[in-house]
Design an enzyme around this catalytic site. Structure first.
Site, PDB file in Angstrom:
ATOM      1  N   GLY A   8       3.076  -1.319   4.464  1.00 47.08           N
ATOM      2  CA  GLY A   8       3.103   0.105   4.145  1.00 47.08           C
ATOM      3  C   GLY A   8       4.535   0.509   3.849  1.00 47.08           C
ATOM      4  N   ASN A  19       0.860  -1.184   0.000  1.00 45.94           N
ATOM      5  CA  ASN A  19       0.000   0.000   0.000  1.00 45.94           C
ATOM      6  C   ASN A  19       0.897   1.235   0.000  1.00 45.94           C
ATOM      7  OD1 ASN A  19      -1.841   2.011   0.530  1.00 45.94           O
ATOM      8  ND2 ASN A  19      -2.427   1.252   2.570  1.00 45.94           N
ATOM      9  N   HIS A  46      -9.205   0.474   5.676  1.00 44.62           N
ATOM     10  CA  HIS A  46      -7.894   0.632   6.328  1.00 44.62           C
ATOM     11  C   HIS A  46      -8.079   1.500   7.578  1.00 44.62           C
ATOM     12  CE1 HIS A  46      -3.765   1.797   7.101  1.00 44.62           C
ATOM     13  NE2 HIS A  46      -3.409   0.745   6.374  1.00 44.62           N
ATOM     14  N   GLY A  52       2.912   1.217  11.186  1.00 48.96           N
ATOM     15  CA  GLY A  52       3.790   2.377  11.052  1.00 48.96           C
ATOM     16  C   GLY A  52       4.639   2.694  12.276  1.00 48.96           C
ATOM     17  N   SER A  84       4.055  -3.012  10.418  1.00 48.90           N
ATOM     18  CA  SER A  84       5.504  -2.887  10.649  1.00 48.90           C
ATOM     19  C   SER A  84       6.337  -4.108  10.268  1.00 48.90           C
ATOM     20  CB  SER A  84       5.757  -2.512  12.119  1.00 48.90           C
ATOM     21  OG  SER A  84       5.299  -1.206  12.352  1.00 48.90           O
ATOM     22  N   GLU A 136      -4.751  -6.267  10.888  1.00 48.49           N
ATOM     23  CA  GLU A 136      -3.798  -5.183  11.121  1.00 48.49           C
ATOM     24  C   GLU A 136      -4.045  -4.567  12.495  1.00 48.49           C
ATOM     25  OE1 GLU A 136      -1.975  -3.571   7.374  1.00 48.49           O
ATOM     26  OE2 GLU A 136      -3.789  -2.426   7.652  1.00 48.49           O
ATOM     27  N   LYS A 160      -0.051   4.237  -0.194  1.00 48.55           N
ATOM     28  CA  LYS A 160      -0.758   5.338   0.487  1.00 48.55           C
ATOM     29  C   LYS A 160      -0.648   6.633  -0.329  1.00 48.55           C
ATOM     30  CE  LYS A 160      -0.035   2.972   4.815  1.00 48.55           C
ATOM     31  NZ  LYS A 160       0.184   3.017   6.255  1.00 48.55           N
ATOM     32  N   GLU A 217      -6.443   3.842   8.747  1.00 45.40           N
ATOM     33  CA  GLU A 217      -6.252   5.290   8.539  1.00 45.40           C
ATOM     34  C   GLU A 217      -7.537   5.932   8.027  1.00 45.40           C
ATOM     35  OE1 GLU A 217      -2.782   4.884   6.104  1.00 45.40           O
ATOM     36  OE2 GLU A 217      -1.602   4.349   7.871  1.00 45.40           O
TER      37      GLU A 217
HETATM   38  C1  PEP Z   1      -0.387  -0.439   6.796  1.00 49.42           C
HETATM   39  O1  PEP Z   1      -0.498   0.780   6.786  1.00 49.42           O
HETATM   40  O2  PEP Z   1      -1.330  -1.161   6.489  1.00 49.42           O
HETATM   41  C2  PEP Z   1       0.877  -1.034   7.211  1.00 49.42           C
HETATM   42  C3  PEP Z   1       0.952  -2.317   7.399  1.00 49.42           C
HETATM   43  O3  PEP Z   1       1.906  -0.131   7.336  1.00 49.42           O
HETATM   44  P1  PEP Z   1       3.384  -0.456   7.883  1.00 49.42           P
HETATM   45  O4  PEP Z   1       3.853  -1.680   7.163  1.00 49.42           O
HETATM   46  O5  PEP Z   1       4.172   0.749   7.541  1.00 49.42           O
HETATM   47  O6  PEP Z   1       3.245  -0.699   9.354  1.00 49.42           O
END
Ligand code: PEP
Length: 255
Positions: A237, A10, A96, A175, A216, A169, A12, A98
């Site tokens: 991400g 993603n 998501h 993040g 992460s 998630e 973003k 966010e």
């Molecule tokens: C996400 O935003 O779905 C995500 C998994 O981000 P990150 O890998 O940066 O934690």
């Protein structure tokens, strides 16, 4: 469960058009001979059409970061599932955290989006679920996961080869640079699978659903996630913005 793991990057709102195209080209080169899993990139909506042209001859698949539930009409700023199909998308991220946080997207909206996406029969939803830190600390995780699944998917018919991806998630792990303990992810995936089995039956779940983890993941910690039970892939991400590291992640999880 389907055998092939799926890894979704993603991007973003991180890249402008030229950065997006440059990264898409790098990804295309990296994954030219890749067949161990399915790799999906989700660039910003404005760039979908451009990226589709770049990856059309390669191994990568295209996903969008959002969709609206109506197919046409006076919905300023929204994009329908059919429009995404037209742009070359095969997947779309729905709900998501966010979007839930900044745009107050709720599970009623998520439910309508899943329905609209499945109706196209050409697009697969990537449905994000996961607990907040408060829910985790008050021991509500399992309840929250089942509740979110039910709100997103109750009453939805899954037939033929339709695919649904459930992305677990934990909101608090996204993040932050610190992924959840692999054993905790495995446990959460088990809860999700049991809830799905209850709703759709084991046969449908093993044929039409994949459960993936997001939060992460990087090229170092991914090893510990590779052999977990009911781990059908990843949603990433940050690491998805670095072609070399992302390639390592994909190789490791699909080994
Ligand atoms: C996400 O935003 O779905 C995500 C998994 O981000 P990150 O890998 O940066 O934690």
């Amino acid at each position: 469960m389907l055998a092939k793991k799926i890894i979704i990057a993603n991007w973003k709102m991180n890249l402008n058009l030229s950065e997006t195209l440059a990264l898409a080209k790098k990804f295309k080169e990296k994954f030219a001979g890749f067949k161990e899993g399915e790799v999906v990139i989700c660039p910003s909506t404005l760039t979908l059409d451009h990226v589709a042209k770049i990856i059309k001859t390669g191994k990568l698949k295209l996903g969008a970061q959002n969709v609206f539930w109506e197919d046409k009409g006076a919905y300023t700023g929204e994009i329908s599932a059919d429009m995404l199909v037209e742009a070359g998308c095969e997947y779309v991220i729905i709900g998501h955290s966010e979007r839930r946080r900044y745009l107050f997207e709720n599970y009623e909206m998520i439910h309508k989006k899943v329905r609209a996406v499945l109706e196209t029969e050409k697009l697969a939803p990537i449905v994000c679920i996961g607990e907040t830190i408060e829910e985790k600390e008050s021991d509500k995780r399992d309840f929250v996961l089942v509740e979110q699944l039910q709100q997103a998917l109750s009453g939805i018919d899954v037939f033929g080869n339709q695919q649904i991806i459930i992305a677990y998630e934990p909101v608090w792990a996204i993040g932050t640079g610190t992924a959840i303990e692999p054993s905790e992810a495995e446990y959460a995936h088990k809860i999700i699978k049991l809830a799905l089995n209850d709703m759709f039956g084991m046969q449908v779940v093993s044929k039409n659903f994949r459960i993936i983890y997001g939060g992460s993941i990087n090229s170092k910690n991914v090893k510990k996630f590779a052999d977990l039970e009911d781990m059908n892939g990843l949603l990433v991400g940050g690491v998805g913005l670095k072609a070399d590291d992302f390639f390592k992640v994909v190789k490791e999880i699909t080994k």
